[in-house]
Design a protein around this motif. Sequence first.
Motif, PDB file in Angstrom:
ATOM      1  N   THR A  77     -13.037  -4.477  -7.378  1.00 44.68           N
ATOM      2  CA  THR A  77     -11.869  -3.776  -7.918  1.00 44.68           C
ATOM      3  C   THR A  77     -10.673  -4.670  -7.648  1.00 44.68           C
ATOM      4  OG1 THR A  77     -12.841  -1.650  -7.342  1.00 44.68           O
ATOM      5  CG2 THR A  77     -10.459  -1.686  -7.755  1.00 44.68           C
ATOM      6  N   LYS A  78      -9.945  -5.017  -8.708  1.00 47.21           N
ATOM      7  CA  LYS A  78      -8.795  -5.899  -8.543  1.00 47.21           C
ATOM      8  C   LYS A  78      -7.812  -5.650  -9.665  1.00 47.21           C
ATOM      9  CE  LYS A  78      -7.552 -10.767  -8.597  1.00 47.21           C
ATOM     10  NZ  LYS A  78      -8.025 -12.134  -8.442  1.00 47.21           N
ATOM     11  N   PRO A  79      -6.512  -5.510  -9.400  1.00 48.79           N
ATOM     12  CA  PRO A  79      -5.971  -5.472  -8.034  1.00 48.79           C
ATOM     13  C   PRO A  79      -6.395  -4.175  -7.354  1.00 48.79           C
ATOM     14  CG  PRO A  79      -4.266  -4.946  -9.651  1.00 48.79           C
ATOM     15  CD  PRO A  79      -5.487  -5.343 -10.428  1.00 48.79           C
ATOM     16  N   CYS A  80      -6.562  -4.232  -6.047  1.00 50.65           N
ATOM     17  CA  CYS A  80      -6.961  -3.002  -5.362  1.00 50.65           C
ATOM     18  C   CYS A  80      -5.708  -2.281  -4.881  1.00 50.65           C
ATOM     19  CB  CYS A  80      -7.899  -3.304  -4.199  1.00 50.65           C
ATOM     20  SG  CYS A  80      -7.248  -4.479  -3.017  1.00 50.65           S
ATOM     21  N   ILE A  81      -5.844  -1.003  -4.635  1.00 53.74           N
ATOM     22  CA  ILE A  81      -4.728  -0.228  -4.088  1.00 53.74           C
ATOM     23  C   ILE A  81      -4.475  -0.746  -2.679  1.00 53.74           C
ATOM     24  CG2 ILE A  81      -4.050   2.066  -3.254  1.00 53.74           C
ATOM     25  CD1 ILE A  81      -5.756   3.178  -5.613  1.00 53.74           C
ATOM     26  N   SER A  82      -3.230  -1.090  -2.397  1.00 58.67           N
ATOM     27  CA  SER A  82      -2.926  -1.590  -1.056  1.00 58.67           C
ATOM     28  C   SER A  82      -1.881  -0.692  -0.413  1.00 58.67           C
ATOM     29  CB  SER A  82      -2.435  -3.031  -1.116  1.00 58.67           C
ATOM     30  OG  SER A  82      -1.223  -3.084  -1.846  1.00 58.67           O
ATOM     31  N   VAL A  83      -1.739  -0.845   0.896  1.00 61.81           N
ATOM     32  CA  VAL A  83      -0.859   0.018   1.678  1.00 61.81           C
ATOM     33  C   VAL A  83       0.193  -0.851   2.358  1.00 61.81           C
ATOM     34  CG1 VAL A  83      -0.836   1.446   3.778  1.00 61.81           C
ATOM     35  CG2 VAL A  83      -2.612   1.792   2.057  1.00 61.81           C
ATOM     36  N   ASN A  84       1.429  -0.355   2.369  1.00 61.22           N
ATOM     37  CA  ASN A  84       2.500  -1.036   3.086  1.00 61.22           C
ATOM     38  C   ASN A  84       2.347  -0.735   4.580  1.00 61.22           C
ATOM     39  OD1 ASN A  84       5.274  -1.108   4.385  1.00 61.22           O
ATOM     40  ND2 ASN A  84       5.781  -1.905   2.363  1.00 61.22           N
ATOM     41  N   PRO A  85       2.553  -1.741   5.451  1.00 60.85           N
ATOM     42  CA  PRO A  85       2.361  -1.494   6.898  1.00 60.85           C
ATOM     43  C   PRO A  85       3.241  -0.384   7.458  1.00 60.85           C
ATOM     44  CG  PRO A  85       3.410  -3.642   6.496  1.00 60.85           C
ATOM     45  CD  PRO A  85       2.913  -3.145   5.181  1.00 60.85           C
ATOM     46  N   ASP A  86       4.397  -0.137   6.813  1.00 59.41           N
ATOM     47  CA  ASP A  86       5.324   0.887   7.316  1.00 59.41           C
ATOM     48  C   ASP A  86       5.002   2.297   6.830  1.00 59.41           C
ATOM     49  OD1 ASP A  86       6.859  -0.967   8.694  1.00 59.41           O
ATOM     50  OD2 ASP A  86       8.068  -1.431   6.929  1.00 59.41           O
ATOM     51  N   LEU A  87       4.004   2.431   5.980  1.00 59.44           N
ATOM     52  CA  LEU A  87       3.687   3.749   5.426  1.00 59.44           C
ATOM     53  C   LEU A  87       3.123   4.663   6.519  1.00 59.44           C
ATOM     54  CD1 LEU A  87       3.694   5.264   2.686  1.00 59.44           C
ATOM     55  CD2 LEU A  87       1.313   4.600   2.422  1.00 59.44           C
ATOM     56  N   GLY A  88       3.668   5.881   6.602  1.00 56.55           N
ATOM     57  CA  GLY A  88       3.184   6.839   7.604  1.00 56.55           C
ATOM     58  C   GLY A  88       1.721   7.184   7.363  1.00 56.55           C
ATOM     59  N   VAL A  89       0.978   7.390   8.436  1.00 54.60           N
ATOM     60  CA  VAL A  89      -0.458   7.661   8.337  1.00 54.60           C
ATOM     61  C   VAL A  89      -0.749   8.886   7.461  1.00 54.60           C
ATOM     62  CG1 VAL A  89      -2.493   8.367   9.673  1.00 54.60           C
ATOM     63  CG2 VAL A  89      -1.055   6.478  10.475  1.00 54.60           C
ATOM     64  N   GLU A  90       0.114   9.893   7.570  1.00 56.76           N
ATOM     65  CA  GLU A  90      -0.086  11.103   6.751  1.00 56.76           C
ATOM     66  C   GLU A  90      -0.047  10.749   5.259  1.00 56.76           C
ATOM     67  OE1 GLU A  90       2.515  14.920   5.393  1.00 56.76           O
ATOM     68  OE2 GLU A  90       3.124  13.849   7.194  1.00 56.76           O
ATOM     69  N   TYR A  91       0.850   9.806   4.906  1.00 54.57           N
ATOM     70  CA  TYR A  91       0.978   9.424   3.497  1.00 54.57           C
ATOM     71  C   TYR A  91      -0.171   8.520   3.057  1.00 54.57           C
ATOM     72  CZ  TYR A  91       5.408  11.695   3.995  1.00 54.57           C
ATOM     73  OH  TYR A  91       6.366  12.644   4.242  1.00 54.57           O
ATOM     74  N   VAL A  92      -0.714   7.748   3.987  1.00 52.93           N
ATOM     75  CA  VAL A  92      -1.920   6.963   3.679  1.00 52.93           C
ATOM     76  C   VAL A  92      -3.051   7.943   3.354  1.00 52.93           C
ATOM     77  CG1 VAL A  92      -3.622   5.299   4.526  1.00 52.93           C
ATOM     78  CG2 VAL A  92      -1.227   5.075   5.232  1.00 52.93           C
TER      79      VAL A  92
END
Length: 204
Positions: A77-92
């Motif tokens: 899968t590309k591009p894959c969904i990525s997460v910003n390091p500052d994103l709160g765990v609840e929002y992840v």
Amino acid sequence: MMLKAEDIMTSEVVTIKGSATVADAVAQMNELCLRSLIVERRHEQDAYGIVTETDIVYKVIAYGKDPKKIRVYEIMTKPCISVNPDLGVEYVARLFAQTGIRRAPVIQDELLGIISVTDILSKGDFVENPKAVLLEERIQDSIEEARAICAEKGATSKECAAAWDAVEELQAEASHQKQEKPKSSFEVYCSDNPDAAECRLYED
């Protein structure tokens, strides 16, 4: 303080080239007990990809294809969904729920780590600090504050209206978490205090 993605991610990320064979990917995953590999970028502006055990089972094994002849780039899968390091765990967790994915790379200009549902379960603080409970406490505090402001400034004052607006905003977030529409605290207040002047103001 809400935990962020960077607080619970796994920072040792195992990557593979898109040109590698699926057999190579399987060998690497089996050896390291991994369920996914991040697919390297070909150049700085390129996107990262991800290949998971599910991709291999659903797209290769299920069709009896030869993993030595299929390349990772054909099933990733590309591009894959990525997460910003500052994103709160609840929002992840919310992102995972909405997209149905179980893990995602943590990226800010470069690959910093990988975060999975397992990380959220094993390293999250939701058992000790459920967000909804903290919100309920904040809502109760802001209701007390609103009542005090309205008593002091008067039910028709701007300050009174603004104080109840603040309560409503907190309740909107709480109801998002419960996925249900709550009775507003103002409605609760009025059902408790039907004779209060500010409640009579809002009657149709």
